[in-house]
Design a protein around this motif. Structure first.
Motif, short mmCIF file in Angstrom:
data_model
loop_
_atom_site.label_atom_id
_atom_site.label_comp_id
_atom_site.label_asym_id
_atom_site.label_seq_id
_atom_site.Cartn_x
_atom_site.Cartn_y
_atom_site.Cartn_z
N ASP A 110 8.21 -0.92 -0.86
CA ASP A 110 7.90 -2.13 -0.25
C ASP A 110 7.50 -1.49 1.34
O ASP A 110 7.46 -2.15 2.15
N VAL A 111 7.32 -0.71 1.04
CA VAL A 111 5.61 0.51 2.81
C VAL A 111 4.66 -0.59 2.34
O VAL A 111 4.51 -0.87 2.59
N ALA A 112 4.24 -0.47 1.47
CA ALA A 112 3.17 -0.68 0.90
C ALA A 112 2.78 -2.17 0.44
O ALA A 112 1.49 -2.16 1.78
N LEU A 113 4.03 -3.06 0.07
CA LEU A 113 4.14 -4.00 0.38
C LEU A 113 3.88 -4.24 2.20
O LEU A 113 2.59 -5.21 2.28
N GLU A 114 3.99 -3.69 3.21
CA GLU A 114 4.00 -3.63 4.19
C GLU A 114 2.30 -4.23 5.09
O GLU A 114 1.98 -4.26 5.54
N GLU A 115 2.02 -2.49 4.51
CA GLU A 115 0.67 -2.00 4.67
C GLU A 115 -0.26 -3.25 4.00
O GLU A 115 -1.63 -3.90 4.81
N PHE A 116 -0.49 -3.59 2.50
CA PHE A 116 -1.17 -4.35 2.13
C PHE A 116 -0.69 -5.96 2.76
O PHE A 116 -2.27 -6.71 3.07
N GLU A 117 0.35 -6.60 3.44
CA GLU A 117 0.55 -7.80 3.88
C GLU A 117 -0.56 -7.85 5.49
O GLU A 117 -1.51 -8.46 5.82
N LEU A 118 -0.44 -7.03 5.93
CA LEU A 118 -1.31 -6.56 7.12
C LEU A 118 -2.66 -6.42 7.16
O LEU A 118 -3.23 -7.07 7.69
N ALA A 119 -2.86 -5.48 5.83
CA ALA A 119 -4.26 -6.54 5.64
C ALA A 119 -4.89 -7.56 5.24
O ALA A 119 -6.45 -7.87 5.39
N TYR A 120 -4.39 -7.71 4.34
CA TYR A 120 -4.69 -9.39 3.91
C TYR A 120 -4.76 -10.34 4.89
O TYR A 120 -5.42 -11.19 5.37
N LEU A 121 -3.93 -10.24 6.01
CA LEU A 121 -3.43 -11.44 7.15
C LEU A 121 -4.59 -10.97 7.98
O LEU A 121 -4.98 -12.06 8.63
N ALA A 122 -4.37 -9.83 8.37
CA ALA A 122 -6.00 -8.86 8.93
C ALA A 122 -7.47 -9.93 7.80
O ALA A 122 -7.91 -10.80 9.05
N CYS A 123 -7.55 -10.03 7.33
CA CYS A 123 -8.45 -10.05 6.36
C CYS A 123 -8.75 -11.66 6.61
O CYS A 123 -9.72 -12.30 7.25
N ARG A 124 -7.69 -12.19 6.06
CA ARG A 124 -8.29 -13.98 6.04
C ARG A 124 -7.18 -14.61 7.73
O ARG A 124 -8.32 -15.25 8.23
N ASP A 125 -7.48 -13.25 8.88
CA ASP A 125 -7.28 -13.93 10.12
C ASP A 125 -8.66 -14.43 11.09
O ASP A 125 -8.51 -13.87 12.16
N SER A 126 -9.28 -13.09 10.33
CA SER A 126 -10.78 -12.78 10.97
C SER A 126 -12.18 -13.15 10.36
O SER A 126 -12.13 -12.94 9.18
#
Length: 196
Positions: A110-126
């Motif tokens: 669950d915690v890993a998922l949160e960090e992977f999601e934040l990494a994905y969103l940062a890449c997608r939005d930057s």
């Protein structure tokens, strides 16, 4: 390293142990020279964590987690002053991804998922990290989707993986290991959905 070890006839485990020892010595040296909370020390932490996660897996994942949390906390504390620096953003994403991998190896999905999601969103939005069509985004989407699968959330992973497979095929080609990995996960998601 592996090719060098094979070429020289050295045992791979011995090479990895030596690399770990060197990384730890460099970290100690940078902490002593530049300070525990310096950019140089954080770079050494990131390199050591990459080695721990890639070569030792779950056995050293708790240490990798603690080290990477330290690096990520340091990076996020500087977010205001370095928010427009592309290398800063890249460092945060890499720290999040390495932290997520170490959490995943420990079963803290669950915690890993949160960090992977934040990494994905940062890449997608930057745009500095590649934006929606960047290889970093496709790789981050694959990592994020893999944990969704592990959490039996295949439906949610499917769209991410479809985009990753299409994008990686376009950018890296169908025979690249990253493309093949995303395709394998996509096929697995389809299979999980059909079984329900």
């Amino acid at each position: 390293l592996m090719r060098d070890a094979e070429a020289s006839g050295r045992d791979w485990k011995a090479v990895v142990a030596e690399a770990e020892s060197v990384h730890r010595a460099v970290l100690r040296g940078k902490e002593a020279t530049y300070g525990r909370e310096s950019a140089e020390a954080m770079e050494s932490i990131d390199a050591l964590v990459q080695l721990l996660v890639s070569q030792f897996g779950a056995s050293k994942a708790p240490e990798a987690e603690a080290l990477q949390r330290r690096s990520l906390t340091w990076r996020l504390a500087r977010a205001g002053s370095e928010a427009d620096d592309a290398s800063f953003h890249r460092g945060v994403v890499q720290a999040r991804s390495a932290l997520a991998q170490s959490l995943r190896m420990q079963g803290k999905l669950d915690v890993a998922l949160e960090e992977f999601e934040l990494a994905y969103l940062a890449c997608r939005d930057s745009p500095e990290l590649g934006g929606q069509e960047g290889v970093n985004t496709f790789a981050a989407a694959t990592n994020y989707a893999a944990v969704l699968q592990e959490l039996n959330r295949a439906e949610e992973s499917l769209e991410l993986l479809k985009g990753a497979v299409e994008g990686l095929t376009k950018v890296l080609g169908p025979d690249h290991p990253n493309t093949k990995g995303a395709m394998m996960l996509y096929t697995r998601s389809l299979s999980q959905i059909k079984k329900k």
